[in-house]
Scaffold this active site. Structure first.
Site, mmCIF file in Angstrom:
data_model
loop_
_atom_site.group_PDB
_atom_site.id
_atom_site.type_symbol
_atom_site.label_atom_id
_atom_site.label_comp_id
_atom_site.label_asym_id
_atom_site.label_seq_id
_atom_site.Cartn_x
_atom_site.Cartn_y
_atom_site.Cartn_z
ATOM 1 N N GLU A 147 0.810 -1.175 0.175
ATOM 2 C CA GLU A 147 -0.059 -0.161 0.095
ATOM 3 C C GLU A 147 0.764 1.254 0.218
ATOM 4 O O GLU A 147 1.320 1.582 1.088
ATOM 5 C CB GLU A 147 -0.905 -0.211 1.355
ATOM 6 C CG GLU A 147 -1.833 -1.264 1.231
ATOM 7 C CD GLU A 147 -2.774 -1.198 2.257
ATOM 8 O OE1 GLU A 147 -3.138 0.057 2.932
ATOM 9 O OE2 GLU A 147 -3.432 -2.151 2.675
ATOM 10 N N TYR A 148 1.119 1.702 -1.163
ATOM 11 C CA TYR A 148 0.558 1.221 -2.623
ATOM 12 C C TYR A 148 1.976 1.746 -3.416
ATOM 13 O O TYR A 148 2.547 2.636 -3.080
ATOM 14 C CB TYR A 148 -0.598 2.079 -3.036
ATOM 15 C CG TYR A 148 -1.710 1.985 -2.167
ATOM 16 C CD1 TYR A 148 -2.607 0.881 -2.396
ATOM 17 C CD2 TYR A 148 -1.931 2.936 -1.362
ATOM 18 C CE1 TYR A 148 -3.697 0.870 -1.507
ATOM 19 C CE2 TYR A 148 -3.042 2.900 -0.384
ATOM 20 C CZ TYR A 148 -3.798 1.664 -0.704
ATOM 21 O OH TYR A 148 -4.993 1.652 0.056
#
Ligand SMILES: *[C@@H]1O[C@H](CO)[C@@H](O)[C@H](O)[C@H]1NC(C)=O
Ligand SMILES: *[C@@H]1O[C@H](CO)[C@@H](O)[C@H](O)[C@H]1NC(C)=O
Ligand SMILES: *[C@@H]1O[C@H](CO)[C@@H](O)[C@H](O)[C@H]1NC(C)=O
Ligand SMILES: *[C@@H]1O[C@H](CO)[C@@H](O)[C@H](O)[C@H]1NC(C)=O
Length: 349
Positions: A147-148
């Site tokens: 993420e991310y």
């Protein structure tokens, strides 16, 4: 406020997709639908209490590699949890496949994965260590929840990582004569922000005002060539709350003062907690067909979530699209298996 893990705004998947704007991609050989769910470790919920009739794959969330060696260092207490997780779920009737997921909210925004993916020594350490952990603790596969990726270079490096990972997984399977480990990833379309100044559908299937939606995210992976059967749709078993500026103005996009209350103070509600909230406060419950989401209002508290009504539409959409299945964050957040049961039944119709 920035989207936090578990706030996984949009989900689709590579081995699986969390599509709240998330999707997952799956590499699953059989034609059986994938019914996945993340299992957050450290919550008061035992693997043995999972109703495995409703799922095919459960993800242990999360393990995080060392940020210098990019290898996993599993401590004794964690090792016991991992063995318990895989042996319990494999012994259930019916059994489910187990994966461990790498990353998650605790690594949100860190350079960890960007560094890991950018260098061949780091990727190699990580890949070999992940295979070793999976085999040592009895997992059927590994899931990546980065993420991310932030830019095109990160995306290129992610592809290199996945390609090398696949090669090593096949090599290991050939060398040991065992079925290859499963590989999956929670992927996203946009690491968008959680805007606290206006209410919103955090897991919108459609969003007429932006490209941050499940349908757009899935479409972008399909257009880029991922086989539909390897994509699964992410579904949230949690909601997000806002505090309304004016309780009489409560549609999607209504002005808000900020993040609303929640039992743990984060602004996030499990579906089970939302059910209780609705009952205790006699809230107004509205289905928004534009975004395909539910919201509840009581006083100035506004909560957006999915229930069986929105999930029914989403499952219909996923099947129509020819996807491989769906997955939830998270398995412990349902109310008496209500949504998990409905999703499973709908996919089998
Ligand atoms: C690794 O993590 C530690 C502890 O969180 C942190 O202090 C350190 O700066 C990190 N190192 C790198 C190379 O990211
Ligand atoms: C897993 O842990 C639970 C709770 O501590 C325990 O009751 C159960 O026997 C363990 N199961 C296995 C297969 O280790
Ligand atoms: C959505 O994406 C398309 C390209 O697929 C682009 O043309 C369009 O401008 C985007 N819309 C918004 C609101 O970002
Ligand atoms: C609604 O119900 C919850 C318990 O489910 C409670 O904590 C809360 O204070 C109630 N009232 C409002 C306006 O949120």
């Amino acid at each position: 406020m920035a989207a936090r893990k578990n706030s996984t705004l949009c989900t689709y998947g590579i081995l699986l997709t969390l599509t709240f704007c998330y999707s997952a991609m799956a590499t699953h050989p059989s034609s059986q639908a994938i019914k996945g769910a993340y299992f957050p470790s450290g919550v008061n919920f035992a693997p043995s209490s999972i109703n495995t009739k409703l799922f095919t794959h459960i993800y242990y969330a999360f393990l995080i590699p060392n940020n210098v060696t990019f290898k996993f260092e599993i401590e004794h207490t964690e090792a016991l949890l991992l063995v318990n997780f895989t042996s319990t779920l494999h012994a259930k009737k019916p059994p489910v496949k187990t994966l461990f997921s790498v990353g998650g909210g605790a690594t949100y925004g860190l350079p960890l994965f960007s560094h890991l993916a950018s260098d061949s020594w780091s990727r190699s350490n990580f890949i070999h260590s992940s295979i070793e952990v999976a085999r040592n603790f009895g997992f059927d596969g590994v899931d990546l929840d980065w993420e991310y990726p932030q830019n095109p270079q990160d995306m290129v490096n992610l592809a290199v990582l996945l390609k090398e990972w696949r090669v090593e997984v096949e090599k290991e399977a050939a060398a040991t004569g065992r079925p290859p480990l499963l590989l999956s990833a929670a992927v996203y379309y946009s690491a968008d922000m959680w805007d606290s100044s206006a209410t919103g559908a955090h897991a919108a299937l459609f969003d007429p005002t932006s490209n941050v939606s499940t349908s757009y995210g899935l479409g972008s992976w399909i257009r880029s060539g991922v086989p539909r059967s390897k994509l699964i749709m992410g579904l949230p078993l949690y909601g997000k709350s806002w505090q309304l500026k004016d309780p009489t103005s409560h549609g999607i996009g209504a002005p808000a003062i900020g993040v609303g209350p929640s039992p743990d103070g984060s602004g996030e509600w499990t579906f089970a907690e939302v059910v209780k909230f609705n009952r205790d406060n006699k809230s107004k419950v509205v289905y928004d067909s534009t975004t395909v989401s539910m919201y509840s209002v009581a006083g100035t508290t506004w909560i957006d979530y999915d229930d069986t009504t929105s999930v029914k539409v989403k499952i219909g959409y996923a099947r129509e699209l020819g996807l491989g299945g769906y997955f939830f964050w998270a398995v412990n957040e349902d109310y008496n298996w209500r949504i998990s049961q409905r999703a499973s039944d709908l996919w089998s119709l």
